[in-house]
Design a protein around this motif. Structure first.
Motif, PDB file in Angstrom:
ATOM      1  N   ALA A   1     -45.302  80.260  15.673  1.00  0.00           N
ATOM      2  CA  ALA A   1     -46.573  80.685  15.505  1.00  0.00           C
ATOM      3  C   ALA A   1     -47.047  81.015  16.842  1.00  0.00           C
TER       4      ALA A   1
ATOM      5  N   ALA B   1     -45.812  84.270  18.325  1.00  0.00           N
ATOM      6  CA  ALA B   1     -46.315  85.311  17.547  1.00  0.00           C
ATOM      7  C   ALA B   1     -47.765  85.886  18.059  1.00  0.00           C
ATOM      8  N   VAL B   2     -48.754  84.909  18.302  1.00  0.00           N
ATOM      9  CA  VAL B   2     -50.042  85.180  18.481  1.00  0.00           C
ATOM     10  C   VAL B   2     -50.155  85.465  19.957  1.00  0.00           C
TER      11      VAL B   2
ATOM     12  N   LEU C   1     -43.890  82.510   5.918  1.00  0.00           N
ATOM     13  CA  LEU C   1     -44.931  82.731   6.412  1.00  0.00           C
ATOM     14  C   LEU C   1     -44.960  83.319   7.945  1.00  0.00           C
TER      15      LEU C   1
ATOM     16  N   ALA D   1     -45.871  86.876   9.746  1.00  0.00           N
ATOM     17  CA  ALA D   1     -46.597  87.140  10.866  1.00  0.00           C
ATOM     18  C   ALA D   1     -45.661  87.697  12.118  1.00  0.00           C
ATOM     19  N   ASN D   2     -44.575  87.590  12.201  1.00  0.00           N
ATOM     20  CA  ASN D   2     -43.672  88.289  13.212  1.00  0.00           C
ATOM     21  C   ASN D   2     -43.415  89.739  12.838  1.00  0.00           C
TER      22      ASN D   2
ATOM     23  N   VAL E   1     -46.922  91.348  13.689  1.00  0.00           N
ATOM     24  CA  VAL E   1     -47.143  91.503  15.091  1.00  0.00           C
ATOM     25  C   VAL E   1     -46.205  92.548  15.733  1.00  0.00           C
TER      26      VAL E   1
END
Length: 577
Positions: free
Chosen positions: A130, A133-134, A264, A268-269, A272
């Motif tokens: 996570a 990714a952020v 999840l 998310a990836n 992104v």
């Protein structure tokens, strides 16, 4: 999840169920049917920090892959830092201040991120995925967001006077916290791969991290910036960051995450990467639109040379030409003649057979020098060959400088002025013209130092004259008189004078002036020689279009009234601008 029978000693891999346990020697366990756990039991996260990971590869291979991931992520992290420093210097100015702000805030934030990541150690794999990714999204998009705010808020004035600086600090804080969060999570993951003493694990982790930072630090100025530019370079760095982070987590530690966490993180990836890919495809269109928002709709030339960004606006038969260097208005076609005549003609009042011009790659100072028929040779020392190439071949700029570079008396040297003077044998120039950017710009500070003026004094003929553009008198009075004090300490006598801008000021101070700014200002100059020079115009020389002897005397008196006495000189080790 199957627990080991006993804790493994430091430096040895854990034993899963003895030598005959599931998966056999050299594997990290798993159900015989290939599922995430024993038959009928779904996979789940380890029961606490330090629990061994269930790897699909041997521990030695897994450890190598984790360190390789550390290497790549560290390289990406340093690129984000350098990207913010470079962008802040280009858009805001004063590169020393901006670099100090960005780096200090990021280092502080890294400490906060490390503390915050302690809570994620139980879920190290999912937490690291996570964070990456952020970080990829925030770091990769930072340059585009900052440039967009700069372009579409009318520069840095008005309501947004401090907003973009706060945004820069916010990006530095966010990226620093995410980079700091990587370290404890990676430490946890590498220990789960193969338990070893803490000192050895830290040494391995930091070695990979620092080597990766070296590669990222070298790749930014030598590969990303010249070949991809700031926007695309940052976006592609974010893409690499996201891909490597996802590959490391899903490739090695997928069995340490719940099924929900895997889905999840995968979603998310995907989001992104889709955002970064879209931004990369649109980067060229975005840059053109942002450039028009900054400089207006008549941008004719926009190039990133090896030295700086060069933008030329206007048309030869329409709006006057404006030349921007790294976003600073350096030449305004509607008022440049007033500046260059004031710079050149007072220094040409006397012997002038040999002339040295420092800077002035646009050819406009050379144009004024060449108006004197008794000039035999003009040496131009310019750092940026891209600028001199533009001055030679661009129809508008070459017309403005009256095709100065076509004159056989002109000899151009591409070099740093300081380095060139140090390597030049003692010469004798009748006139030296220092047409350099404001001393408050970090890259120019050494060219306004006592050491630099000592080198120039050596090159002057006994009755030679040096003229220095020393920045605006009214806006930066202290800096102007610091230049004067520095010249005097170098053994030269000075005659200060100033000229007011009529239409649009240019060559502003160290803070970036928006392209839309048209605030009148003055230009300050210092005429220097071994003996106190006479500030006048040669009546036998070609007459300037915008300058007269009475006006020059009046401007000299105006400048002298602003004098600040007792200022110390600026040196290489103690710059004072």
């Amino acid at each position: 999840m199957i627990e080991p029978h006993a804790p493994a000693p430091p430096g040895s891999p854990p034993s899963w169920g003895g030598s005959g346990g599931p998966g056999g020697p050299g594997t990290s366990g798993g159900a015989p049917d290939g599922s995430d756990g024993p038959p009928g039991v779904s996979g789940g996260p380890p029961h606490g920090p330090g629990a061994p990971a269930r790897l699909p590869v041997r521990p030695a291979t897994g450890r190598f892959l984790v360190l390789a991931g550390v290497f790549v992520c560290a390289a990406c992290g340093l690129v984000y830092e350098l990207e913010l420093v470079a962008l802040a210097s280009y858009l805001i100015g004063d590169s020393v201040t901006q670099a100090s702000v960005v780096l200090s805030v990021m280092v502080f934030a890294m400490g906060l991120g490390s503390l915050a990541a302690k809570r994620l150690r139980r879920f190290a794999a999912a937490g690291f995925g996570a964070v990456e990714a952020v970080l990829a999204l925030v770091g990769g998009s930072s340059a585009m967001v900052l440039y967009a705010v700069f372009a579409w808020t009318g520069g840095w004035g008005g309501l947004w006077a401090d907003g973009p600086r706060f945004l820069l600090v916010a990006f530095s804080l966010a990226i620093g916290m995410l980079i700091g969060a990587e370290v404890p999570l990676l430490m946890e993951l590498i220990q789960r791969v193969r338990r070893q003493d803490a000192g050895g694990a830290v040494a391995d982790l930091f070695a990979a991290d620092y080597v990766g930072a070296l590669v990222g630090g070298l790749a930014f100025p030598f590969v990303l910036l010249p070949f991809l530019g700031q926007l695309t370079g940052a976006l592609l760095t974010g893409t690499v960051n996201a891909l490597v982070g996802a590959a490391l987590v899903f490739g090695l530690f997928r069995r340490d995450m719940t099924r929900r966490a895997r889905w999840l993180l995968l979603a998310a990836n995907v989001v992104v990467l889709a955002l970064l890919a879209t931004a990369t495809v649109l980067a060229d269109d975005f840059e053109r639109a942002a450039r028009h928002a900054v400089y207006g709709q008549d941008v004719r030339v926009a190039v990133q040379t090896d030295v700086q960004e060069v933008v030329l606006t206007g048309e030869p038969d329409g709006r006057p030409l404006d030349l921007f260097l790294d976003g600073r208005l350096r030449v305004s076609g509607s008022d440049e003649r007033r500046y260059h005549e004031a710079l050149v003609h007072p220094a040409m009042s006397g012997p002038r057979a040999r002339v040295l011009i420092l800077g002035g790659g646009d050819g406009l100072a050379a144009r004024e020098v060449l108006r004197h028929p008794d000039v035999r040779r003009v040496d131009v020392v310019e750092l940026d060959p891209g600028l001199t190439r533009l001055a030679r071949h661009d129809p508008g700029l070459s017309e403005l400088n009256e095709h100065a570079y076509g004159d056989p008396r002109i000899h151009v040297t591409t070099a740093d002025a300081f380095r060139r003077l140090r390597s030049t044998p003692t010469a004798r120039y009748d006139v030296v013209i220092s047409d350099l950017p404001d001393p408050g710009i970090t890259a120019s500070t050494k060219l306004y130092s006592q050491e630099f003026y000592g080198l120039l004094r050596r090159l002057l003929a006994p009755d030679g004259r040096l003229v220095v553009h020393a920045g605006p008198v009214a806006a930066r009075t202290r800096a102007f008189w610091t230049v004067d004090a520095t010249l005097r300490v170098a053994g030269l006598r000075t005659a200060p004078y100033r000229v007011d801008a009529r239409d649009t000021g240019f060559a502003p101070g160290p803070d970036r002036t928006p392209a839309t700014s048209r605030t009148p200002r003055d230009w300050g100059f210092l005429l220097a020689a071994r003996e106190t020079p006479e500030l006048c115009l040669d009546p036998t020389a070609p007459r300037p279009h915008t300058l007269t002897s009475p006006a020059l005397a009046r401007d000299a008196r105006s400048a002298s009234r602003t004098r600040i006495a007792g200022l110390p000189p600026s040196t290489l080790v103690h710059p004072r601008y």
